[in-house]
Design an enzyme around this catalytic site. Structure first.
Site, PDB file in Angstrom:
ATOM      1  N   LYS A 126      -9.468  37.611 -17.206  1.00  0.00           N
ATOM      2  CA  LYS A 126      -9.322  38.443 -16.114  1.00  0.00           C
ATOM      3  C   LYS A 126      -8.136  37.646 -15.105  1.00  0.00           C
ATOM      4  CE  LYS A 126     -10.207  42.048 -13.456  1.00  0.00           C
ATOM      5  NZ  LYS A 126      -9.667  43.553 -13.754  1.00  0.00           N
ATOM      6  N   TYR A 166     -22.827  32.191 -17.309  1.00  0.00           N
ATOM      7  CA  TYR A 166     -24.005  32.182 -17.515  1.00  0.00           C
ATOM      8  C   TYR A 166     -24.593  30.703 -17.320  1.00  0.00           C
ATOM      9  CZ  TYR A 166     -23.594  36.642 -19.779  1.00  0.00           C
ATOM     10  OH  TYR A 166     -23.464  38.139 -19.906  1.00  0.00           O
ATOM     11  N   ASP A 209     -10.724  44.364 -18.737  1.00  0.00           N
ATOM     12  CA  ASP A 209     -11.169  46.121 -18.494  1.00  0.00           C
ATOM     13  C   ASP A 209     -10.130  46.801 -19.478  1.00  0.00           C
ATOM     14  OD1 ASP A 209      -8.871  44.875 -17.192  1.00  0.00           O
ATOM     15  OD2 ASP A 209      -9.165  45.699 -15.057  1.00  0.00           O
TER      16      ASP A 209
END
Ligand code: NAD
Length: 356
Positions: A189, A141, A221
């Site tokens: 991740k 972001y 995930d």
């Protein structure tokens, strides 16, 4: 005397912060504290008034206060216009950056009375109690470059994490885990992203300072799936900005509704206390928004900003009593809730104060 800046923001923000403020005032009366409130503009309402989503005056007021209570920012006119260059959420991102609020703390705890309001089965939910630590001023972001290339046909965002950014939030998560069940799930991740490999490496190194804390590394995930499948396996969850953004909204189903979830954004100075929901333009102005997430945010404010644990617990217990008495706002009502027990924003706010 404690100075609290209130940033009502947009949509349902002013409706819910009004009741956050009223509850804080009621706590001050009950416990003999002096809280001074001052309002300031942020988001769409600030753009309308000044052209700037975070006016200098707002930032100054915030910097000079002991705590900040925020509603939400956002307006459909920007959501449907990706080309708008001045946007409400810029104000939110900038104030987080300016105040150095690198840690977003989100407790996910289900009130027993709301078990049936969740779309997850009761036996899977009952007893779940998770504390999220979401990194708030780094990651994708904020990373640069962030732009359009190739005549606007390519969109670029950049995911960057520095070791010090991971370390300082991981430390907060470990410290908190030491006061809870001594278990941290670090979500990343790392199988794909370099920034995640740095994240994991840094958390692993820091964990040596906390040998009593069990660390579980989980891919985002899988974490999203596990959160719905078996939320009770989690205690403290530590994750980056975007993963935390998504995961905590999914976790809102564990708490029954977005309208119930509070958060604290803290760094080393003044912090922002706010519900996790947005400005809910679909229900704004109707007086039906659930104020409980904002009211529960005031409990975090009392606890974290002012060290007033008893006052904070009094607020949480008042919410619990209101729910036990059967009162609901529309978003947490179920088919069995009698119509007369479904309250609007102001009625719900008044009930909490009555039960304080
Ligand atoms: P949202 O959280 O505003 O609303 C999602 C759904 O939940 C809507 O159906 C809404 O009516 C409902 N809801 C939310 N809060 C509620 C409450 N207190 N009581 C009852 N129902 C509630 O998310 P969205 O629709 O994706 O976004 C709307 C706007 O808010 C957008 O402009 C977005 O950018 C902004 N937003 C701001 C923040 C923030 O200020 N921190 C966070 C998320 C979204």
């Amino acid at each position: 005397m404690k100075k609290i800046t209130v940033l009502p923001g947009d949509g349902i923000g002013p409706e819910v912060t009004e009741w956050g403020k009223n509850v804080l005032q009621a706590v001050a009366n009950k416990f003999g504290h002096d809280f001074q409130f001052e309002e300031a503009l942020l988001g769409h309402s600030a753009i309308e008034a000044t052209g700037n989503p975070l006016p200098d005056e707002t930032l100054e007021k915030c910097k000079n206060s002991d705590a900040i209570l925020l509603g939400a920012v956002g307006h459909p006119m920007y959501d449907n216009n990706p080309n708008a260059t001045v946007r409400p959420e810029q104000g939110l991102l900038k104030i987080r950056k300016e105040l150095g609020l690198y840690t977003n703390i989100r407790p996910i705890k289900l009130f027993d009375e709301l078990l049936s309001a969740s779309s997850i089965k009761e036996e899977i939910l009952k007893g779940a109690d998770i504390l999220f630590f979401r990194e708030l001023t780094g990651g994708i972001y904020f990373g640069q470059p962030r732009e359009r290339q190739n005549n606007g046909t390519t969109g670029v965002d950049t995911m960057v994490y520095h070791k010090y950014e991971v370390e300082r939030i991981a430390r907060k998560a470990f410290e908190s885990a030491m006061t809870r069940n001594k278990k941290v799930h670090s979500v990343d991740k790392a199988n794909v992203l370099e920034s995640s490999r740095l994240w994991r490496e840094t958390v692993q190194a820091l964990s040596k300072e906390y040998p009593k804390v069990e660390v579980v590394h989980m891919f985002i995930d899988n974490a999203a799936m596990q959160l719905i499948k078996d939320p009770k396996q989690f205690d403290v969850v530590l994750t980056g900005n975007m993963f935390g953004d998504i995961l905590t909204d999914a976790a809102s189903q564990v708490a029954g509704s977005l309208g119930m979830l509070a958060s604290a954004s803290v760094g080393d100075k003044v912090g922002i206390y706010e519900p996790i929901h947005g400005s809910a333009p679909d229900i704004a102005g109707q007086g039906i928004a659930n104020p409980l997430a904002t009211i529960l945010s005031t409990a975090l404010l009392l606890d974290i900003a002012f060290g007033m644990k008893e006052e904070a617990n009094t607020v949480i217990q008042a919410v619990d009593k209101v729910l036990k008495a059967g009162y609901r706002t529309g978003d947490i009502a179920d088919v069995l809730t009698a119509k007369k027990m479904i309250l609007g924003t102001a009625e719900m706010g008044k009930k909490v104060i009555e039960f304080l």
